[in-house]
Structure formats: structure tokens, C-alpha cells
Design a protein around this motif. Structure first.
Motif, PDB file in Angstrom:
ATOM      1  N   TYR A 128      51.831  83.880  47.967  1.00  0.00           N
ATOM      2  CA  TYR A 128      51.528  83.311  46.648  1.00  0.00           C
ATOM      3  C   TYR A 128      52.237  81.980  46.409  1.00  0.00           C
ATOM      4  CZ  TYR A 128      48.619  86.473  43.875  1.00  0.00           C
ATOM      5  OH  TYR A 128      47.570  87.160  43.345  1.00  0.00           O
ATOM      6  N   ALA A 129      53.380  81.787  47.061  1.00  0.00           N
ATOM      7  CA  ALA A 129      54.159  80.569  46.827  1.00  0.00           C
ATOM      8  C   ALA A 129      53.376  79.311  47.203  1.00  0.00           C
ATOM      9  CB  ALA A 129      55.470  80.627  47.611  1.00  0.00           C
ATOM     10  N   GLN A 130      52.334  79.472  48.038  1.00  0.00           N
ATOM     11  CA  GLN A 130      51.517  78.307  48.412  1.00  0.00           C
ATOM     12  C   GLN A 130      50.832  77.671  47.202  1.00  0.00           C
ATOM     13  OE1 GLN A 130      49.558  80.696  51.811  1.00  0.00           O
ATOM     14  NE2 GLN A 130      49.102  78.587  52.318  1.00  0.00           N
ATOM     15  N   LEU A 131      50.661  78.439  46.137  1.00  0.00           N
ATOM     16  CA  LEU A 131      49.972  77.902  44.960  1.00  0.00           C
ATOM     17  C   LEU A 131      50.900  77.043  44.090  1.00  0.00           C
ATOM     18  CD1 LEU A 131      48.133  81.181  43.893  1.00  0.00           C
ATOM     19  CD2 LEU A 131      47.123  79.199  45.050  1.00  0.00           C
ATOM     20  N   LEU A 132      52.200  77.323  44.192  1.00  0.00           N
ATOM     21  CA  LEU A 132      53.148  76.764  43.223  1.00  0.00           C
ATOM     22  C   LEU A 132      53.148  75.243  43.135  1.00  0.00           C
ATOM     23  CD1 LEU A 132      56.459  78.843  43.367  1.00  0.00           C
ATOM     24  CD2 LEU A 132      54.976  78.410  41.375  1.00  0.00           C
ATOM     25  N   ASP A 133      53.197  74.573  44.279  1.00  0.00           N
ATOM     26  CA  ASP A 133      53.370  73.122  44.207  1.00  0.00           C
ATOM     27  C   ASP A 133      52.065  72.371  43.932  1.00  0.00           C
ATOM     28  OD1 ASP A 133      52.229  73.350  46.677  1.00  0.00           O
ATOM     29  OD2 ASP A 133      53.631  72.023  47.695  1.00  0.00           O
ATOM     30  N   ARG A 134      50.988  73.099  43.669  1.00  0.00           N
ATOM     31  CA  ARG A 134      49.763  72.430  43.217  1.00  0.00           C
ATOM     32  C   ARG A 134      49.498  72.660  41.722  1.00  0.00           C
ATOM     33  NH1 ARG A 134      50.540  69.755  46.781  1.00  0.00           N
ATOM     34  NH2 ARG A 134      49.238  69.122  48.544  1.00  0.00           N
ATOM     35  N   LEU A 135      50.479  73.267  41.043  1.00  0.00           N
ATOM     36  CA  LEU A 135      50.310  73.494  39.600  1.00  0.00           C
ATOM     37  C   LEU A 135      50.698  72.265  38.773  1.00  0.00           C
ATOM     38  CD1 LEU A 135      51.657  77.156  39.266  1.00  0.00           C
ATOM     39  CD2 LEU A 135      49.276  76.384  39.205  1.00  0.00           C
ATOM     40  N   SER A 143      40.789  59.456  29.400  1.00  0.00           N
ATOM     41  CA  SER A 143      41.203  60.835  29.094  1.00  0.00           C
ATOM     42  C   SER A 143      40.125  61.848  29.473  1.00  0.00           C
ATOM     43  CB  SER A 143      41.545  60.988  27.607  1.00  0.00           C
ATOM     44  OG  SER A 143      42.616  60.153  27.261  1.00  0.00           O
ATOM     45  N   ILE A 144      39.701  61.776  30.727  1.00  0.00           N
ATOM     46  CA  ILE A 144      38.688  62.698  31.241  1.00  0.00           C
ATOM     47  C   ILE A 144      39.392  63.673  32.176  1.00  0.00           C
ATOM     48  CG2 ILE A 144      36.633  62.872  32.692  1.00  0.00           C
ATOM     49  CD1 ILE A 144      35.926  59.978  31.664  1.00  0.00           C
ATOM     50  N   SER A 145      39.245  64.968  31.920  1.00  0.00           N
ATOM     51  CA  SER A 145      39.876  65.939  32.807  1.00  0.00           C
ATOM     52  C   SER A 145      39.147  65.951  34.154  1.00  0.00           C
ATOM     53  CB  SER A 145      39.878  67.323  32.167  1.00  0.00           C
ATOM     54  OG  SER A 145      40.677  68.197  32.946  1.00  0.00           O
ATOM     55  N   VAL A 146      39.681  66.701  35.110  1.00  0.00           N
ATOM     56  CA  VAL A 146      39.050  66.751  36.432  1.00  0.00           C
ATOM     57  C   VAL A 146      38.987  68.189  36.939  1.00  0.00           C
ATOM     58  CG1 VAL A 146      39.593  64.413  37.239  1.00  0.00           C
ATOM     59  CG2 VAL A 146      41.288  66.246  37.521  1.00  0.00           C
ATOM     60  N   LEU A 147      38.096  68.383  37.880  1.00  0.00           N
ATOM     61  CA  LEU A 147      38.074  69.639  38.629  1.00  0.00           C
ATOM     62  C   LEU A 147      39.303  69.651  39.531  1.00  0.00           C
ATOM     63  CD1 LEU A 147      34.294  69.551  39.302  1.00  0.00           C
ATOM     64  CD2 LEU A 147      35.456  71.616  38.506  1.00  0.00           C
ATOM     65  N   ASP A 148      39.968  70.795  39.600  1.00  0.00           N
ATOM     66  CA  ASP A 148      41.253  70.873  40.293  1.00  0.00           C
ATOM     67  C   ASP A 148      41.055  71.143  41.795  1.00  0.00           C
ATOM     68  OD1 ASP A 148      43.872  71.124  41.018  1.00  0.00           O
ATOM     69  OD2 ASP A 148      44.414  72.495  39.390  1.00  0.00           O
ATOM     70  N   PHE A 149      40.615  70.095  42.505  1.00  0.00           N
ATOM     71  CA  PHE A 149      40.432  70.232  43.955  1.00  0.00           C
ATOM     72  C   PHE A 149      41.733  70.551  44.692  1.00  0.00           C
ATOM     73  CE2 PHE A 149      36.289  68.526  43.094  1.00  0.00           C
ATOM     74  CZ  PHE A 149      35.489  69.021  44.112  1.00  0.00           C
ATOM     75  N   PRO A 150      42.854  69.876  44.367  1.00  0.00           N
ATOM     76  CA  PRO A 150      44.080  70.177  45.117  1.00  0.00           C
ATOM     77  C   PRO A 150      44.484  71.662  45.043  1.00  0.00           C
ATOM     78  CG  PRO A 150      44.321  68.112  43.926  1.00  0.00           C
ATOM     79  CD  PRO A 150      43.034  68.726  43.452  1.00  0.00           C
ATOM     80  N   LEU A 151      44.374  72.252  43.855  1.00  0.00           N
ATOM     81  CA  LEU A 151      44.709  73.672  43.734  1.00  0.00           C
ATOM     82  C   LEU A 151      43.665  74.528  44.446  1.00  0.00           C
ATOM     83  CD1 LEU A 151      46.533  75.907  42.600  1.00  0.00           C
ATOM     84  CD2 LEU A 151      45.196  75.824  40.475  1.00  0.00           C
ATOM     85  N   ARG A 152      42.401  74.104  44.383  1.00  0.00           N
ATOM     86  CA  ARG A 152      41.332  74.856  45.060  1.00  0.00           C
ATOM     87  C   ARG A 152      41.610  75.033  46.549  1.00  0.00           C
ATOM     88  NH1 ARG A 152      37.224  76.159  48.495  1.00  0.00           N
ATOM     89  NH2 ARG A 152      38.070  74.669  49.929  1.00  0.00           N
ATOM     90  N   GLY A 153      42.139  73.979  47.164  1.00  0.00           N
ATOM     91  CA  GLY A 153      42.450  74.082  48.589  1.00  0.00           C
ATOM     92  C   GLY A 153      43.436  75.214  48.856  1.00  0.00           C
ATOM     93  N   ARG A 154      44.455  75.304  48.005  1.00  0.00           N
ATOM     94  CA  ARG A 154      45.471  76.353  48.177  1.00  0.00           C
ATOM     95  C   ARG A 154      44.919  77.733  47.822  1.00  0.00           C
ATOM     96  NH1 ARG A 154      50.603  73.933  48.530  1.00  0.00           N
ATOM     97  NH2 ARG A 154      50.212  71.988  49.639  1.00  0.00           N
ATOM     98  N   ILE A 155      44.052  77.772  46.816  1.00  0.00           N
ATOM     99  CA  ILE A 155      43.445  79.054  46.418  1.00  0.00           C
ATOM    100  C   ILE A 155      42.661  79.632  47.594  1.00  0.00           C
ATOM    101  CG2 ILE A 155      41.654  80.080  44.945  1.00  0.00           C
ATOM    102  CD1 ILE A 155      42.654  78.302  42.662  1.00  0.00           C
ATOM    103  N   ALA A 156      41.905  78.768  48.282  1.00  0.00           N
ATOM    104  CA  ALA A 156      41.159  79.241  49.453  1.00  0.00           C
ATOM    105  C   ALA A 156      42.131  79.701  50.538  1.00  0.00           C
ATOM    106  CB  ALA A 156      40.248  78.134  49.978  1.00  0.00           C
TER     107      ALA A 156
END
Ligand SMILES: [Ca+2]
Ligand SMILES: [Ca+2]
Ligand SMILES: [Ca+2]
Length: 562
Positions: A345-352, A322-335
Motif C-alpha cells: 500500500y505504501a506505493q500509493l503514498l507519494d502520489r497523494l 483553475s481546471i482540475s485534472v484526471l489523476d494519472f500519476p496516482l492511477r499508475g500506482r493504483i494499477a
């Protein structure tokens, strides 16, 4: 995930900010996460590069022929610089600026590893040149990730009357939690030195006794059967020339549990776990269980440097600790979104992954747009402002890398300025930056708005330069509905919201007039260029279709197998 528990501070916030009375009995819980740590946004400092608060611990003469202080990277273009030596930053520099960080709206500071690193520059590996990657020759442990004694503070960090215990106590006094960056995968660079150097490839115990030594041998030449000093390590390599700790060896687990329990006892509030994916989930499961046996609910998040959600999701499951993680997949879309003005903005949706996703709880992920191991966000001031407006209103726990509040060294990778010294002067001038002013506004809003910290997220409209979504926190007699409206365009955007819109008086949290919404009414408003508006309704959820949708989000939150 950690056992639900409300922080006193959150309870106080809820008590003054939220409606209490008139909630019908049997109101369902709508909660993204109850992990207390999720209330905090995180400011990440590379301690050596933040502020030199005490020149007396700089160790400027350290290292002899392989000196450690102030080593510029060769080959810098005119006007640019990078450095692989120590530059003096320390606990005092962080503590001196606690009110700066706290005042920006952060509740926690993540500091780089505090444990003792070698006292010389490394002479093996590949030479560091301008912009080079995975090169360590001539580099020092200024970053802290080359531990040699994980029970001992590195001598560059403390000051008189400011050891780690005193540092965490003073930070707590200033209203800040301390996230300690921890490593268990590796020690220091361990082989390829022309001549063996002290400490490199060695590990010492609590009493200073040598317990592991790679002896400058390539991993395949290690002999763990016959040589007890080799048993700490795998006889195969992992990352560059770093020693590769044997996660199957119970002595390795014992060593790191002991070390990090010591620092948790001295006041660390959470751990950020380096290179989590370079050790087995079985190791982390045992590690987490043993740390939490003494510190129940202790929050941890790992760095699995991987943009695939399916690869990193496993670390968050109970079976892996039960260790959380840094959200790399979303980070890629944020960049992708905030570095490119024409983006959608829709590019962010499927990484939520708000429902049936790969994560145990997507609301506990630590969200970010850059760090010390990748190029800093390469955005305009407006791009940074838009990115921050997103990070501090969407699901997750935002982490901001030091200097991003002024766009410091934007676009720069390691050995190109990414980790440059920030310093008191820049901090004192930060309020001149529009990025800083807008960051402070949205971070303070998150700090005062439980729905933005920990509420369920219900996306409404993500298209082009506009995004609209609800965040809802409802538990017991506490309830808050937030409507977030984001505009990353250069022109004012008109919003016309009707979906799931509950009637009542919606109050704008960032200024403006309240809007009264009638039964089946609409909320029409405009948001200026590169700006955000958040409307709050402090009421229990009553509208039938909103109730149904939130109930579904709650039921399907997280990974379907858990
Ligand atoms: Ca110093
Ligand atoms: Ca040292
Ligand atoms: Ca490894």
C-alpha cells in the motif's frame, strides 16, 4: 478552484448525519475541498457502447461505401471481439439506466462527446488491426471525439422528446449530474484520405456554414495566410491525422466558448476536457474565465495523459484557469498495487501530494484506475474490490469506467475489447457480481459521508496489505472524523490504532459494534480479507496533536506558490 459553496443535498446530509451542537466557538475549518461537485462519484460511459435505448436513431444505413454501423476489428482471437463502428448506444440507454447508476452510489455520469461527428468511416490513416494503437483506418466517430459541428448534436444520440436539454433535465430529475466530455484541440481526421471525404477535416458553425477545411492536405501544406478556411488550424500536426486547432487564433477560442456555453446552458453540470495538454494554458485560462462568467464555479477537469505530476499540476493553477485534472500519476500506482497481490500500500503514498504538492488542490483531482484510452484494470475480482474500496475512501473524486462494476473486458486495451458494447442484459445481471455488490456498498457510504467526499486526509499506516487513514471534515458547526481501515490481503487483518485517536464512541459505518475509546486509548479491530471498515466519530476535533496535524495539513494543502 470554484468558489466554496455548499450544495443543498450536502447540507441535508450534514444536517442528519453530523453532530451540530456543542462545538466551541472558533473551531478551525478542516476541509479538503468545498467544491460542490466533489460530493459526487462519477460513472463514465462511452455512450455508443453502453445501452441502445432507441434503435430508431441507429442510422444503420449511414455511410454508403464507407458504412458506419457495426464494423468488427479484424484478427480477433476465438471468443473475443472489438468494433470500430457505431453500435447504437444513446441518451435513452443512459437515461433508462439512471436508477441503476444512481443506485450504485454515483452522483454524476460522464458521457463521451455529444457533438456531430462524420457520417462515414475514415479511409485514411493506418489500418486498424487487433490490439493496434493510433490506427484509424476504417474507424468511425462512434466515440464522439471527431467533431465537425460543435454546436450540433450527433444524430445517433437523441430520441424524440429527448434532445440534450431534455436529457440533462431528466438526469437531474433522477438525481444525476451530467459531465460533458469536450474537445477543443482537434476536429476530425483531416488528411491522408485516398479520396477526399465529406466532413473529415471540416468544421461548421452554429448555422451550418463551413468555417474551416483542411481539404485533405498534410498540415505543412496549409496556407493560413491566403486561405481563410485554413486559418482555424496550425500548419503542423499534433495527434495522428487529426486537424490541429490553432489555439492562438481568437476565432478558435470564440467558437469553442460559444459551443460549450450553449451546452452548459442546456444543462451540462461539468466538463471533462479532452487532450488539455495539447493546447496552451493561456487558451484554457481564457476559456475557463469565459465559461465561468456565465456559470460561476463551473467544475472542469482535464485529461493530460501524462504520469508526471510536475507536468500536469500546472493546469490546476489559477494562472491556467483553475481546471482540475484526471489523476494519472496516482492511477499508475493504483494499477501497480491492485493488479499485483503481493504489492505494498505504501506505493500509493507519494502520489497523494497532500502537502506542498504540484496541484492547486489535490482533493479535487479525479481519481480512476482505467478508461477508454488504456488497457482496463487487469485485476482479479478481489483486486477490483480492493481498488474500489481505496478509490471511494481516499482523497479525490472517483471515476469508474462503465462495466468495471462487473470486471467487464478486464485487461483489454482499445481494439481488443476495451470499448465493447455493455448492454442491458449485463446491467440487469450486474448484482450477481461480487465486484458490483462491494462497489455499491462503498460508493453509497461515500455518498452519505461528507468526510470521505471532501475531508482532509491524514495517513496513519500504509504497509503491505494494510492501509489506515483519517478523513476529517469540519466547518462551522459541521464536523465528522472518519477512520478508514483497508485490507487487501487474503486473510483477516488486525488493526491497532492509537495515533491521533480522539476519545469517544466510534461507530462502524459498515456494520458491527461501536467502540468506546478512552483518553489516550486504542482502537483495536479486525477487517476481513479484501474488505474495508470505516469508523465514524461525529465530533469536533479536540485532541491536541490531531488539531496540530490537521492545521498543518490545511495550511500546506496544495501548491506552495499559490
Ligand atoms: Ca440507438
Ligand atoms: Ca454525424
Ligand atoms: Ca494541439
Amino acid at each position: 478552484m470554484p468558489k466554496p459553496r455548499l450544495l443543498p443535498a450536502l447540507v441535508a446530509t450534514l444536517a442528519c448525519g453530523l453532530a451540530h451542537a456543542a462545538t466551541p466557538a472558533g473551531t478551525p475549518d478542516f476541509v479538503g475541498t468545498d467544491a460542490p461537485f466533489a460530493a459526487n462519484a462519477i460513472y463514465f460511459v462511452l455512450t455508443d457502447r453502453f445501452v441502445n435505448g432507441d434503435p430508431s436513431n441507429d442510422q444503420r444505413d449511414q455511410g454508403g461505401a464507407h458504412r458506419t454501423f457495426d464494423i468488427p476489428v479484424p484478427g480477433a482471437p476465438p471468443g473475443e471481439s472489438a468494433n470500430i463502428g457505431y453500435l447504437g448506444g444513446d441518451f435513452k440507454g443512459v437515461l433508462d439506466n439512471a436508477s441503476y447508476i444512481r443506485g450504485m452510489g454515483f452522483g454524476a455520469v460522464w458521457i463521451t462527446p455529444i457533438v456531430d461527428n462524420p457520417d462515414e468511416a475514415f479511409t485514411g490513416g493506418d489500418p486498424v488491426t487487433w490490439g493496434s494503437k493510433f490506427t484509424d483506418r476504417g474507424k468511425t466517430g462512434f466515440h464522439g471525439y471527431w467533431g465537425v459541428n460543435f454546436y450540433k448534436l450527433d444524430e445517433h444520440l437523441p430520441s424524440k422528446n429527448l434532445d440534450f436539454r431534455q436529457f440533462t433535465a431528466a438526469m437531474h430529475q433522477a438525481g444525476l449530474k451530467v459531465v460533458q466530455d469536450i474537445v477543443a484541440n482537434h476536429g476530425s481526421p483531416a488528411f491522408s484520405m485516398p479520396v477526399r471525404q465529406p466532413q473529415f477535416g471540416q468544421i461548421f458553425d452554429k448555422d451550418g456554414k463551413l468555417i474551416a477545411d483542411q481539404q485533405n492536405l498534410p498540415p505543412y501544406k496549409l496556407d493560413p495566410i491566403r486561405n481563410p478556411l485554413h486559418r482555424f488550424y496550425h500548419a503542423y500536426d499534433d495527434l495522428v491525422q487529426l486537424s490541429n486547432n490553432d489555439d492562438q487564433n481568437p476565432a478558435v477560442l470564440d467558437y469553442f466558448v460559444g459551443a460549450y456555453e450553449q451546452w452548459a446552458d442546456q444543462g451540462a453540470d461539468a466538463f471533462r476536457i479532452d487532450t488539455i495538454s495539447h493546447m496552451s494554458t493561456a487558451f484554457w485560462k481564457q476559456f475557463a474565465v469565459r465559461i465561468r462568467a456565465k456559470h460561476p464555479g463551473f467544475f472542469m477537469f482535464g485529461e493530460a495523459f501524462d504520469y508526471s505530476p510536475d507536468n500536469i499540476g500546472q493546469y490546476t493553477w489559477p494562472s491556467s484557469g483553475s481546471i482540475s485534472v484526471l489523476d494519472f500519476p496516482l492511477r499508475g500506482r493504483i494499477a501497480d498495487v491492485f493488479e499485483h497481490p503481493g504489492s505494498d500500500y505504501a506505493q500509493l503514498l507519494d502520489r497523494l501530494y497532500l502537502t506542498n504538492g504540484p496541484y492547486q488542490n489535490p482533493y479535487e483531482l479525479v481519481t480512476f484506475y482505467d478508461n477508454h484510452d488504456m488497457a482496463r484494470l487487469n485485476a482479479s475480482d478481489s483486486g477490483f474490490i480492493d481498488a474500489n474500496n481505496w478509490l471511494f475512501t481516499a482523497r479525490g473524486i472517483p471515476a469508474i469506467y462503465y462495466g468495471s462494476e462487473t470486471g467487464f473486458e478486464r485487461g483489454k486495451a482499445e481494439h481488443q475489447g476495451n470499448r465493447n458494447y455493455y448492454g442491458q442484459q449485463r446491467i440487469d445481471a450486474a448484482s450477481k457480481s461480487p465486484i458490483y455488490r462491494q462497489l455499491k456498498r462503498i460508493a453509497q457510504l461515500r455518498e452519505n459521508t461528507p468526510a470521505l467526499q471532501r475531508g482532509l486526509m491524514l495517513p496513519l499506516h500504509f504497509a503491505g496489505n494494510q492501509a489506515a487513514f483519517y478523513r476529517v471534515y469540519q466547518k462551522g458547526d459541521m464536523h465528522q472524523i472518519a477512520l478508514v481501515l483497508l485490507n487487501k490481503g487474503d486473510a483477516t487483518a488486525e488493526f491497532d490504532i492509537a495515533d491521533y485517536l480522539q476519545p469517544g464512541r466510534w461507530t462502524p459505518a459498515l456494520g458491527g459494534s461501536a467502540i468506546d475509546v478512552a483518553e489516550h486509548g486504542r482502537l483495536r479491530t479486525s477487517v476481513p480479507a479484501h474488505d474495508v471498515q470505516v469508523y465514524l466519530l461525529d465530533a469536533a476535533v479536540k485532541r491536541v496533536d490531531l488539531l496540530a496535524e490537521l492545521t498543518r495539513l490545511m495550511q500546506e494543502r496544495g501548491h506552495p506558490e499559490h
